[in-house]
Design a protein around this motif. Structure first.
Motif, PDB file in Angstrom:
ATOM      1  N   ARG A   7     -14.766  -6.035  -1.865  1.00 28.53           N
ATOM      2  CA  ARG A   7     -15.781  -5.001  -1.848  1.00 28.53           C
ATOM      3  C   ARG A   7     -15.136  -3.873  -1.172  1.00 28.53           C
ATOM      4  NH1 ARG A   7     -21.023  -5.623   0.866  1.00 28.53           N
ATOM      5  NH2 ARG A   7     -20.526  -8.026   0.381  1.00 28.53           N
ATOM      6  N   TYR A   8     -14.197  -3.882  -0.187  1.00 27.80           N
ATOM      7  CA  TYR A   8     -13.685  -3.047   0.824  1.00 27.80           C
ATOM      8  C   TYR A   8     -12.103  -2.837   0.563  1.00 27.80           C
ATOM      9  CZ  TYR A   8     -18.177  -2.504   3.468  1.00 27.80           C
ATOM     10  OH  TYR A   8     -19.390  -2.603   3.520  1.00 27.80           O
ATOM     11  N   ASN A   9     -11.797  -3.238  -0.459  1.00 28.47           N
ATOM     12  CA  ASN A   9     -10.308  -3.181  -0.941  1.00 28.47           C
ATOM     13  C   ASN A   9      -9.389  -3.411  -0.007  1.00 28.47           C
ATOM     14  OD1 ASN A   9      -8.355  -2.230  -3.055  1.00 28.47           O
ATOM     15  ND2 ASN A   9      -8.524  -0.161  -2.368  1.00 28.47           N
ATOM     16  N   VAL A  10      -9.486  -4.258   0.600  1.00 27.12           N
ATOM     17  CA  VAL A  10      -8.476  -4.897   1.524  1.00 27.12           C
ATOM     18  C   VAL A  10      -7.759  -6.051   1.106  1.00 27.12           C
ATOM     19  CG1 VAL A  10      -8.371  -6.074   3.692  1.00 27.12           C
ATOM     20  CG2 VAL A  10      -9.600  -3.885   3.729  1.00 27.12           C
ATOM     21  N   LEU A  11      -6.512  -6.441   1.500  1.00 27.12           N
ATOM     22  CA  LEU A  11      -5.835  -7.634   0.966  1.00 27.12           C
ATOM     23  C   LEU A  11      -6.390  -8.911   1.892  1.00 27.12           C
ATOM     24  CD1 LEU A  11      -2.190  -6.301   0.250  1.00 27.12           C
ATOM     25  CD2 LEU A  11      -4.018  -6.544  -1.518  1.00 27.12           C
TER      26      LEU A  11
ATOM     27  N   TRP B  76       0.758  -1.331  -0.057  1.00 30.90           N
ATOM     28  CA  TRP B  76      -0.090  -0.081   0.103  1.00 30.90           C
ATOM     29  C   TRP B  76       0.957   1.212   0.059  1.00 30.90           C
ATOM     30  CZ3 TRP B  76      -4.665  -0.543  -1.516  1.00 30.90           C
ATOM     31  CH2 TRP B  76      -5.346  -1.575  -1.517  1.00 30.90           C
ATOM     32  N   LYS B  77       2.104   1.169   0.773  1.00 32.23           N
ATOM     33  CA  LYS B  77       3.031   2.303   0.630  1.00 32.23           C
ATOM     34  C   LYS B  77       3.272   2.872  -0.870  1.00 32.23           C
ATOM     35  CE  LYS B  77       5.650   3.009   4.949  1.00 32.23           C
ATOM     36  NZ  LYS B  77       5.096   4.294   5.212  1.00 32.23           N
ATOM     37  N   ASN B  78       3.874   1.585  -1.677  1.00 29.50           N
ATOM     38  CA  ASN B  78       4.323   1.484  -2.677  1.00 29.50           C
ATOM     39  C   ASN B  78       3.079   2.062  -3.682  1.00 29.50           C
ATOM     40  OD1 ASN B  78       6.732   0.719  -1.816  1.00 29.50           O
ATOM     41  ND2 ASN B  78       6.882  -1.194  -3.038  1.00 29.50           N
ATOM     42  N   LYS B  79       2.032   1.798  -3.349  1.00 34.78           N
ATOM     43  CA  LYS B  79       0.755   2.228  -4.145  1.00 34.78           C
ATOM     44  C   LYS B  79       0.384   3.662  -3.802  1.00 34.78           C
ATOM     45  CE  LYS B  79      -1.746  -0.632  -6.174  1.00 34.78           C
ATOM     46  NZ  LYS B  79      -1.677  -1.090  -7.904  1.00 34.78           N
ATOM     47  N   GLY B  80       0.855   4.322  -2.988  1.00 35.68           N
ATOM     48  CA  GLY B  80       0.532   5.601  -2.676  1.00 35.68           C
ATOM     49  C   GLY B  80      -0.558   5.456  -1.574  1.00 35.68           C
ATOM     50  N   LEU B  81      -0.871   4.686  -0.858  1.00 35.43           N
ATOM     51  CA  LEU B  81      -1.845   4.742   0.333  1.00 35.43           C
ATOM     52  C   LEU B  81      -1.327   4.189   1.430  1.00 35.43           C
ATOM     53  CD1 LEU B  81      -4.753   2.957  -1.626  1.00 35.43           C
ATOM     54  CD2 LEU B  81      -4.898   5.443  -0.983  1.00 35.43           C
ATOM     55  N   PRO B  82      -0.254   5.058   2.087  1.00 33.95           N
ATOM     56  CA  PRO B  82       0.218   4.639   3.256  1.00 33.95           C
ATOM     57  C   PRO B  82      -0.680   4.390   4.489  1.00 33.95           C
ATOM     58  CG  PRO B  82       1.003   6.905   2.847  1.00 33.95           C
ATOM     59  CD  PRO B  82       0.164   6.229   1.554  1.00 33.95           C
ATOM     60  N   GLU B  83      -1.594   4.964   4.467  1.00 31.30           N
ATOM     61  CA  GLU B  83      -2.508   4.985   5.449  1.00 31.30           C
ATOM     62  C   GLU B  83      -3.252   3.716   5.887  1.00 31.30           C
ATOM     63  OE1 GLU B  83      -2.920   6.786   2.924  1.00 31.30           O
ATOM     64  OE2 GLU B  83      -5.075   6.526   2.202  1.00 31.30           O
ATOM     65  N   LYS B  84      -3.157   2.797   4.600  1.00 28.15           N
ATOM     66  CA  LYS B  84      -3.784   1.447   4.758  1.00 28.15           C
ATOM     67  C   LYS B  84      -2.711   0.681   5.704  1.00 28.15           C
ATOM     68  CE  LYS B  84      -6.538  -0.500   1.397  1.00 28.15           C
ATOM     69  NZ  LYS B  84      -7.674  -0.598   2.128  1.00 28.15           N
ATOM     70  N   ARG B  85      -2.499   0.453   6.542  1.00 28.71           N
ATOM     71  CA  ARG B  85      -1.482  -0.120   7.446  1.00 28.71           C
ATOM     72  C   ARG B  85      -1.914  -1.023   8.568  1.00 28.71           C
ATOM     73  NH1 ARG B  85       0.146   2.777  11.775  1.00 28.71           N
ATOM     74  NH2 ARG B  85      -0.944   4.658  12.334  1.00 28.71           N
ATOM     75  N   HIS B  86      -2.979  -1.090   8.696  1.00 32.11           N
ATOM     76  CA  HIS B  86      -3.290  -2.087   9.884  1.00 32.11           C
ATOM     77  C   HIS B  86      -3.988  -3.479   9.521  1.00 32.11           C
ATOM     78  CE1 HIS B  86      -3.299   1.486  13.161  1.00 32.11           C
ATOM     79  NE2 HIS B  86      -3.540   2.135  12.006  1.00 32.11           N
ATOM     80  N   PHE B  87      -4.236  -4.288  10.446  1.00 32.46           N
ATOM     81  CA  PHE B  87      -4.748  -5.513   9.958  1.00 32.46           C
ATOM     82  C   PHE B  87      -5.527  -6.087  10.916  1.00 32.46           C
ATOM     83  CE2 PHE B  87      -0.181  -5.094   8.525  1.00 32.46           C
ATOM     84  CZ  PHE B  87       0.077  -6.000   7.368  1.00 32.46           C
TER      85      PHE B  87
ATOM     86  N   TYR C 197       3.243  -8.331  -6.542  1.00 30.37           N
ATOM     87  CA  TYR C 197       4.700  -8.410  -6.842  1.00 30.37           C
ATOM     88  C   TYR C 197       5.236  -7.226  -7.745  1.00 30.37           C
ATOM     89  CZ  TYR C 197       8.854 -10.228  -9.776  1.00 30.37           C
ATOM     90  OH  TYR C 197      10.042 -10.365 -10.210  1.00 30.37           O
ATOM     91  N   ASP C 198       4.061  -6.765  -8.640  1.00 34.85           N
ATOM     92  CA  ASP C 198       4.450  -5.457  -9.849  1.00 34.85           C
ATOM     93  C   ASP C 198       4.691  -4.247  -8.788  1.00 34.85           C
ATOM     94  OD1 ASP C 198       4.511  -7.279 -11.816  1.00 34.85           O
ATOM     95  OD2 ASP C 198       2.563  -6.908 -12.446  1.00 34.85           O
ATOM     96  N   ALA C 199       3.864  -4.126  -7.929  1.00 36.29           N
ATOM     97  CA  ALA C 199       3.909  -2.901  -7.123  1.00 36.29           C
ATOM     98  C   ALA C 199       5.489  -2.690  -6.385  1.00 36.29           C
ATOM     99  CB  ALA C 199       3.001  -2.840  -5.847  1.00 36.29           C
ATOM    100  N   PHE C 200       6.142  -3.814  -6.489  1.00 41.37           N
ATOM    101  CA  PHE C 200       7.381  -3.488  -5.702  1.00 41.37           C
ATOM    102  C   PHE C 200       8.674  -3.726  -7.024  1.00 41.37           C
ATOM    103  CE2 PHE C 200       4.920  -5.474  -2.439  1.00 41.37           C
ATOM    104  CZ  PHE C 200       5.564  -5.211  -1.247  1.00 41.37           C
ATOM    105  N   TYR C 201       8.189  -3.739  -8.089  1.00 42.50           N
ATOM    106  CA  TYR C 201       9.164  -3.885  -9.203  1.00 42.50           C
ATOM    107  C   TYR C 201       9.202  -2.517  -9.929  1.00 42.50           C
ATOM    108  CZ  TYR C 201      10.704  -6.079 -13.475  1.00 42.50           C
ATOM    109  OH  TYR C 201      11.693  -6.677 -14.675  1.00 42.50           O
ATOM    110  N   GLY C 202      10.436  -1.951  -9.979  1.00 40.16           N
ATOM    111  CA  GLY C 202      10.839  -0.551 -10.623  1.00 40.16           C
ATOM    112  C   GLY C 202      12.122  -0.436 -10.560  1.00 40.16           C
ATOM    113  N   ASP C 203      12.665   0.812 -10.936  1.00 37.33           N
ATOM    114  CA  ASP C 203      13.922   1.320 -10.762  1.00 37.33           C
ATOM    115  C   ASP C 203      14.503   1.200  -9.363  1.00 37.33           C
ATOM    116  OD1 ASP C 203      14.195   1.406 -13.532  1.00 37.33           O
ATOM    117  OD2 ASP C 203      13.522   3.448 -13.596  1.00 37.33           O
TER     118      ASP C 203
END
Ligand code: PLP
Length: 456
Positions: A253-257, A138-149, A309-315
């Motif tokens: 529905r709630y966009n939670v992994l 979620w951090k890599n996707k630009g949603l760092p507030e999604k950090r609870h479990f 995986y792709d959200a971690f893939y980059g330069d």
């Protein structure tokens, strides 16, 4: 009797050295040292043999690991063959042959959508990895507030700090609360003691509404929900049909992994290769371990999707790298024996055998309802828990100080089967390759042990 190839110390000498030098896990050493601990010298098939030559059924698969039995020629040979090449080299920034080949085979048997394997060395580390992966995704996707479990009451995900943070068994976890990150706990659909009623579908609806309530208010700050398809250490608690699928739908529905912890349920234990398959569920992250190497060596996996995986893939400069690894990640001996394990699954058609034998066990378990103190019988495949109660009518639990489960297991040991209880729940998890005759013998001891201790 087995010919054992090791130095011959007497039982007393070894027990003395145990006392002097060894601290056993999940064990009150005072009790342990006052009793006469089992010291294993060898094993063969579904049996273990102690240093005095006593043989026992391995009735909990050496705490939920063992698949084909002990000293399985094909598995032993796979390790010998791998030793002819190399025992271990690192997977950090390089690779090795069995780690690559095993990853490929694992992806072929995973629920659809899971496409990348990350190795570690225990169920707990596999869960740590899942947690860090979900958090950083979620951090890599630009949603760092999604950090609870979100986790479930009575959940068990291993004993490292992250895994304990998403654990919820007070007896094991409460003492460490000052060390943990907070997680959101919802109830598990434990039908036998559900506040929503004794009918499985009604209970399920109540528990699900509770989960939805939490998601509706907090999903914007939730990274993932973690769930065991059958709660293991919580007491072998099975879910009503449809529940795992309903969780999957809510997570969508709630966009939670959705993380499914299949460390206990994976690799055939429930009568499917993975328990998710009973409901055609594909999680975003799946953890597994225990049966992966047939109970031989410590290898675990965290498996995920291309989306993650792709959200971690980059330069490199984008700083999306997943900074996680262990010294023995991808160990060759472990991966080689895991490959041989999967080969034996195929050759012996093991998963469908387990499904068939599970029905047989179910028939045999019906008789246990006659026992006056067996309150609930729970089974998913070769995962069986019998909850002992003072009174079936009131479901009154035994006081924990009575250690009723431990006493039953002590008696089954005398009768020739090693078990390990979970509080008042007697756990029976035989090796998956146990034959019908072996299951009969083990079930007879189980029945006798419970009857003698609870009806004495
Ligand atoms: C056993 C277990 C773990 C921990 O695995 P270890 O290999 O003991 O660290 C995690 N999750 C579940 C569901 C388990 O049953």
């Amino acid at each position: 009797m087995l010919e054992l190839n090791q130095p011959s110390y007497t039982y007393e000498e070894l027990a003395e050295k145990n006392k002097a030098y060894l601290w056993n896990p999940f064990t009150q050493m005072k009790d342990y040292l006052e009793e006469d601990p089992v010291i294993i010298a060898g094993g063969s098939g579904r049996q273990l043999i102690d240093v005095e030559g006593n043989e026992y059924w391995d009735g909990v698969s050496s705490v939920w690991l063992n698949v084909h039995g002990h000293r399985v020629p094909e598995l032993d040979q796979a390790i010998r063959d791998q030793l002819e090449n190399i025992a271990h080299s690192t997977l950090l920034g390089m690779a090795n042959v069995p780690a690559i080949l095993l990853a490929e085979q694992l992806i072929h048997i995973m629920p659809p959508g899971l496409s990348k394997v990350f190795y570690s060395d225990s169920g707990a580390t596999a869960v740590e990895i899942a947690i860090k992966m979900a958090f950083q995704y979620w951090k890599n996707k630009g949603l760092p507030e999604k950090r609870h479990f979100i986790t479930m009451k009575e959940a068990y995900h291993g004993d490292t700090i992250g895994a304990v943070s998403v654990g919820a068994i007070d007896q094991f976890h409460l003492i460490y609360s000052g060390l943990l990150f907070p997680s959101i706990k919802v109830s598990y659909p434990y039908v036998y003691r559900s506040p929503y009623g004794a009918d499985p579908q009604e209970a399920a609806a109540g528990h699900l509404a509770e989960l939805e309530q939490v998601l509706a208010t907090r999903s914007h700050e939730v990274a993932a929900l973690i769930v065991e398809p059958v709660q293991g250490a919580g007491g072998i608690i099975t879910m009503p049909d449809g529940y795992l699928k309903a969780i999957r739908d809510l997570c969508n529905r709630y966009n939670v992994l959705m993380i499914t912890d299949e460390v206990a349920t994976g690799f055939g234990r429930t009568g499917k290769m993975f328990a998710c398959e009973h409901e055609q569920v594909s999680p975003d992250i799946l953890t597994a371990g225990k049966g992966l190497t047939g109970g031989y060596l410590p290898v675990a996996i965290t498996v995920t999707t291309d989306e993650i995986y792709d959200a971690f893939y980059g330069d490199y400069a984008e700083q999306k790298t997943f900074f996680h690894g262990h010294s023995y990640t991808g160990n060759q001996l472990g991966c080689a024996v895991a490959l041989a394990n999967l080969e034996l699954f195929r050759k012996n058609n093991l998963v469908s055998q387990v499904a068939k034998k599970s029905s047989y066990i179910k028939e045999r378990l019906a008789r246990f309802h006659e026992l006056r103190h067996v309150g609930d019988i729970r089974q998913k495949g070769f995962m069986i828990g019998l909850e002992l109660v003072v009174s079936k009518e009131t479901k009154q639990p035994y006081d924990w100080t009575e250690r009723i489960g431990a006493r039953v297991c002590r008696r089954t040991r005398e009768l020739g089967m090693l078990l390990r209880p979970l509080g008042n729940v007697v756990v029976f998890m035989p090796p998956l390759a146990s034959t019908y005759e072996e299951l009969d013998e083990m079930l007879a001891i189980l029945y006798q042990g419970i009857a003698e201790v609870t009806e004495a």
